[in-house]
Scaffold this motif. Structure first.
Motif: not given
Length: 256
Positions: A169-182
């Motif tokens: 909700v807060s979008r602390v991390f950027e939504y990229n492919y690395s974030f999706i994998i994590i």
């Protein structure tokens, strides 16, 4: 050093992320990132050796590493806490050393800035109370000091899910492919922990029965579902107190 290197395994998701770094020209970044993770896990490894815990393997993921131990569930909470925070301590010491080298002109500014970015990110990420990160282990151990073990595990799972929702909700991390994998890996670990609640708890009780584990602190409980990690129990059955050893003996005798 050779022993720990033999125990390090790179998860396929880490390899995917590493290839992405290399193909986009960030080779030095993946070296810095990986070195921080390995130093972090080295902290857990060394503290585990100090307490005579057997380390099974160290798996490197895109968000950090997981050190798996071949040990009982019924270990000392204080020792487990020290092992859990030792990675954060070792990583911080590594950062201080790099800062000293940079201050004295041994490291270029670009390298130091990248190191600082990854250090802060990994440190912050690892203290999040999300299974299987260090933060969740610390939270679970603190909870286990004051509430029974099964409830501590359930609350740890709930806290993990709430934290992930807050991050999304807060979008602390950027939504990229690395974030999706994590995110996928974290959700898988949380779900696995949820599935294994009963198995883990039964293993916890069975250890108490097989190894006659006892603690100085005593606690009166009503049944086996309310046992504590750091206490020896008396069971209040029909207004009669039964010692833990006798209770477990009768329990497993019935199972046989």
């Amino acid at each position: 050093m050779k022993t720990i290197l033999n125990k390090i395994k790179f998860h396929y998701t880490f390899i995917i992320v590493a290839i992405g770094f290399i193909l986009t020209g960030y080779f030095s970044n993946i070296i810095i990132f990986t070195s921080i993770i390995i130093i972090h896990e080295l902290g857990h490894y060394l503290m585990a050796l100090y307490y005579n815990y057997k380390v099974d393997k160290i798996t490197i993921y895109p968000y950090g590493g997981i050190t798996k131990f071949s040990t009982l569930i019924n270990t000392s909470i204080n020792k487990d806490l020290m092992i859990s925070i030792s990675g954060l301590i070792m990583q911080s010491i590594y950062y201080i050393i790099i800062t000293i080298l940079y201050t004295n002109g041994y490291i270029r500014e670009y390298i130091y800035n990248s190191f600082t970015l990854y250090h802060n990110s990994i440190l912050f990420f690892n203290i999040l109370p999300i299974i299987p990160l260090d933060g969740s282990k610390i939270i679970n151990l603190i909870l286990s000091k004051y509430i029974h073990y099964k409830l501590a595990n359930k609350l740890t799972i709930a806290i993990s899910l709430i934290t992930i929702i807050i991050l999304l909700v807060s979008r602390v991390f950027e939504y990229n492919y690395s974030f999706i994998i994590i995110l996928g890996l974290l959700m898988k670990n949380i779900y696995t922990s949820y599935q294994n609640i009963e198995y883990t708890y039964n293993k916890f009780i069975l250890e108490r029965y097989l190894y006659n584990i006892e603690y100085k602190k005593k606690k009166i409980v009503k049944d086996k579902d309310h046992m504590y990690k750091n206490k020896t129990h008396y069971f209040n059955i029909n207004q009669k107190l039964i010692k833990e050893k006798d209770y477990l003996n009768s329990l497993y005798t019935k199972v046989k």
